[in-house]
Design a protein around this motif. Structure first.
Motif, short mmCIF file in Angstrom:
data_model
loop_
_atom_site.label_atom_id
_atom_site.label_comp_id
_atom_site.label_asym_id
_atom_site.label_seq_id
_atom_site.Cartn_x
_atom_site.Cartn_y
_atom_site.Cartn_z
N VAL A 84 -5.92 1.70 0.32
CA VAL A 84 -6.42 3.16 -0.12
C VAL A 84 -5.57 4.24 0.63
O VAL A 84 -5.38 5.38 -0.08
N ALA A 85 -5.26 4.15 1.72
CA ALA A 85 -4.46 5.03 2.58
C ALA A 85 -3.17 5.22 2.28
O ALA A 85 -2.50 5.97 2.40
N LYS A 86 -2.44 4.20 1.54
CA LYS A 86 -1.08 4.19 1.12
C LYS A 86 -0.63 5.51 0.59
O LYS A 86 0.48 6.00 0.83
N ASN A 87 -1.47 5.85 -0.66
CA ASN A 87 -0.79 7.22 -1.34
C ASN A 87 -1.07 8.33 -0.49
O ASN A 87 0.19 9.20 -0.47
N ILE A 88 -1.91 8.51 0.31
CA ILE A 88 -1.68 9.56 1.31
C ILE A 88 -0.65 9.45 2.33
O ILE A 88 0.05 10.34 2.57
#
Length: 177
Positions: A84-88
């Motif tokens: 979930v954090a990868k994009n950010i």
């Protein structure tokens, strides 16, 4: 398992609230019913947006407030993953655990479909959006119910929503190797 029946009537909580009061827990569907109370006509003033939810929680007591807090923590914990954090992380030179938490809060206030799309990777969280204020709803509702300043808030959820609390969700992260 014994089936329980609830009934409505004058002076009784709504039927869908009664099992939460009795059992002290709620389902995801219940949680998102609560967040549907947010007054988005007042967007830009988080306190006013959250007011209907705070008032409703305070009206039905500690077990509802604590169940909301527990479910909020569980839902945020489930989003606390590297996937979930990868994009950010990819769109920024610096990854802030706090800002990632506040971005996860956006998934909560946008409803069940949006939340599930983020959880399953069909949508990506944006670093440009946050709704930190939802984190303070349980304490504010409890303060109102007990006419207290919140320093004595007695509940700690079983799981933490803080970033990196979900160790299994971060096991594949290059940051954890």
């Amino acid at each position: 398992m014994e089936r329980k029946y609830y009934s409505g009537g004058e002076g009784k909580p709504p039927i869908w609230i009664q099992p939460i009061i009795e059992e002290g827990k709620m389902f995801n569907l219940d949680f998102f019913s609560f967040t549907n109370m947010l007054d988005w006509d007042k967007q830009g003033d988080d306190e006013t947006v959250l007011e209907p939810l705070i008032a409703f929680l305070a009206k039905w007591g500690d077990s509802v407030i604590f169940a909301f807090h527990d479910k909020m923590s569980e839902l945020l914990f489930s989003l606390d993953t590297y996937d979930v954090a990868k994009n950010i992380m990819e769109k920024s030179d610096y990854f802030s655990p706090d800002l990632f938490l506040y971005a996860r809060c956006v998934a909560l206030v946008n409803g069940s479909s949006y939340y599930n799309a983020i959880l399953k990777g069909r949508k990506k969280l944006s670093a440009d959006l946050d709704f930190e204020s939802i984190l303070y709803v349980p304490v504010k509702a409890w303060e109102r119910l007990h006419n207290d300043d919140g320093d004595n808030y007695p509940h700690i959820p079983k799981v933490s929503y803080e970033t990196y609390s979900n160790e299994a969700g971060w096991k594949d992260s290059p940051m954890m190797k």
